[in-house]
Scaffold this motif. Structure first.
Motif, mmCIF file in Angstrom:
data_model
loop_
_atom_site.group_PDB
_atom_site.id
_atom_site.type_symbol
_atom_site.label_atom_id
_atom_site.label_comp_id
_atom_site.label_asym_id
_atom_site.label_seq_id
_atom_site.Cartn_x
_atom_site.Cartn_y
_atom_site.Cartn_z
ATOM 1 N N LEU A 173 0.707 -1.006 -0.187
ATOM 2 C CA LEU A 173 -0.090 0.123 -0.019
ATOM 3 C C LEU A 173 0.922 1.136 -0.110
ATOM 4 O O LEU A 173 1.409 1.936 0.925
ATOM 5 C CB LEU A 173 -0.923 0.037 1.309
ATOM 6 N N ASP A 174 1.323 1.531 -1.248
ATOM 7 C CA ASP A 174 2.086 2.613 -1.231
ATOM 8 C C ASP A 174 1.817 4.132 -0.630
ATOM 9 O O ASP A 174 2.662 4.808 -0.412
ATOM 10 C CB ASP A 174 2.406 2.979 -2.690
ATOM 11 N N ASN A 175 0.421 4.331 -0.608
ATOM 12 C CA ASN A 175 0.036 5.335 -0.017
ATOM 13 C C ASN A 175 -0.235 5.308 1.552
ATOM 14 O O ASN A 175 -0.975 6.118 2.164
ATOM 15 C CB ASN A 175 -1.285 5.877 -0.646
ATOM 16 N N GLY A 176 0.044 4.247 2.046
ATOM 17 C CA GLY A 176 -0.275 3.962 3.368
ATOM 18 C C GLY A 176 -1.485 3.491 3.795
ATOM 19 O O GLY A 176 -2.299 2.884 2.829
ATOM 20 N N VAL A 177 -2.137 3.585 4.956
ATOM 21 C CA VAL A 177 -3.462 3.152 5.671
ATOM 22 C C VAL A 177 -4.008 4.372 6.384
ATOM 23 O O VAL A 177 -3.517 4.775 7.045
ATOM 24 C CB VAL A 177 -3.130 1.977 6.261
ATOM 25 N N ASP A 178 -5.159 4.648 5.848
ATOM 26 C CA ASP A 178 -5.999 5.391 6.471
ATOM 27 C C ASP A 178 -6.496 4.983 7.886
ATOM 28 O O ASP A 178 -7.017 4.114 8.273
ATOM 29 C CB ASP A 178 -7.460 5.743 5.911
ATOM 30 N N VAL A 179 -6.529 6.007 8.842
ATOM 31 C CA VAL A 179 -6.868 5.839 10.290
ATOM 32 C C VAL A 179 -8.124 6.779 10.356
ATOM 33 O O VAL A 179 -7.933 8.034 10.995
ATOM 34 C CB VAL A 179 -6.071 5.844 11.230
ATOM 35 N N PRO A 180 -9.332 6.537 10.161
ATOM 36 C CA PRO A 180 -10.418 7.392 10.260
ATOM 37 C C PRO A 180 -10.611 7.806 11.649
ATOM 38 O O PRO A 180 -10.366 7.238 12.741
ATOM 39 C CB PRO A 180 -11.796 6.688 9.816
ATOM 40 N N ALA A 181 -11.248 9.042 12.103
ATOM 41 C CA ALA A 181 -11.360 9.537 13.153
ATOM 42 C C ALA A 181 -12.451 8.658 13.906
ATOM 43 O O ALA A 181 -13.447 8.365 13.399
ATOM 44 C CB ALA A 181 -12.110 11.075 13.076
#
Length: 159
Positions: free
Chosen positions: A90-98
């Motif tokens: 995952l070249d753009n990383g991983v989202d961590v939603p609020a």
């Protein structure tokens, strides 16, 4: 007096459990129990797992991981689609939603430690740095569990 000293000892043991908790913090992000499995001698890859809980009002993103014990680290996702297991960086990383918690665990999101410079030995604590888009960097330690560790919550209590 005997009851009082017993209660004091129990309180000390109880508080020691909290003091040894294996958690880290970066702003509103709580990083829970970074861990890895032990690797056999000669292995060139390993995996890293943890949880990230975002207690803040805005989303963030894990963009990179660096560790001194591997030539490079990548954030990966393993998934099964149409009965076929795939793994991809995952070249753009991983989202961590609020207000959400993201789990890095076997069979899902994980960190690949590539070109290991040394075996990962059970019981060791291996240093690493997580970099987030908004919260910045946070130093963590990956607890090396047994080569057969499955990542069940119960296996990691008290680390």
């Amino acid at each position: 007096m005997k009851l009082s000293s017993s209660l004091a000892a129990a309180a000390l043991l109880f508080s020691a459990g909290f003091a040894s908790a294996h958690e880290f913090k970066a702003g509103p992000l709580k990083i829970g129990h970074p861990w890895s499995r032990a690797t056999p001698v000669g292995a060139k890859v390993g995996g890293g797992y943890l949880s990230i809980e975002n207690t803040g009002p805005a989303a963030d993103r894990l963009v990179s991981v660096s560790v001194p014990f591997a030539g490079r680290s990548e954030i990966h996702e393993m998934a099964v689609k149409d009965g076929i297991m795939t793994m991809r960086p995952l070249d753009n990383g991983v989202d961590v939603p609020a207000g959400a918690k993201v789990e890095f665990k076997p069979g899902g999101y994980h960190i690949m430690f590539m070109d290991l410079k040394q075996p990962l030995k059970q019981g060791e604590m291996m240093k690493g740095t997580l970099t987030f888009e908004k919260a910045g960097t946070v130093d963590v330690e990956f607890k090396v569990d047994s080569i057969a560790a499955k990542g069940a919550e119960g296996e990691h209590k008290g680390h």
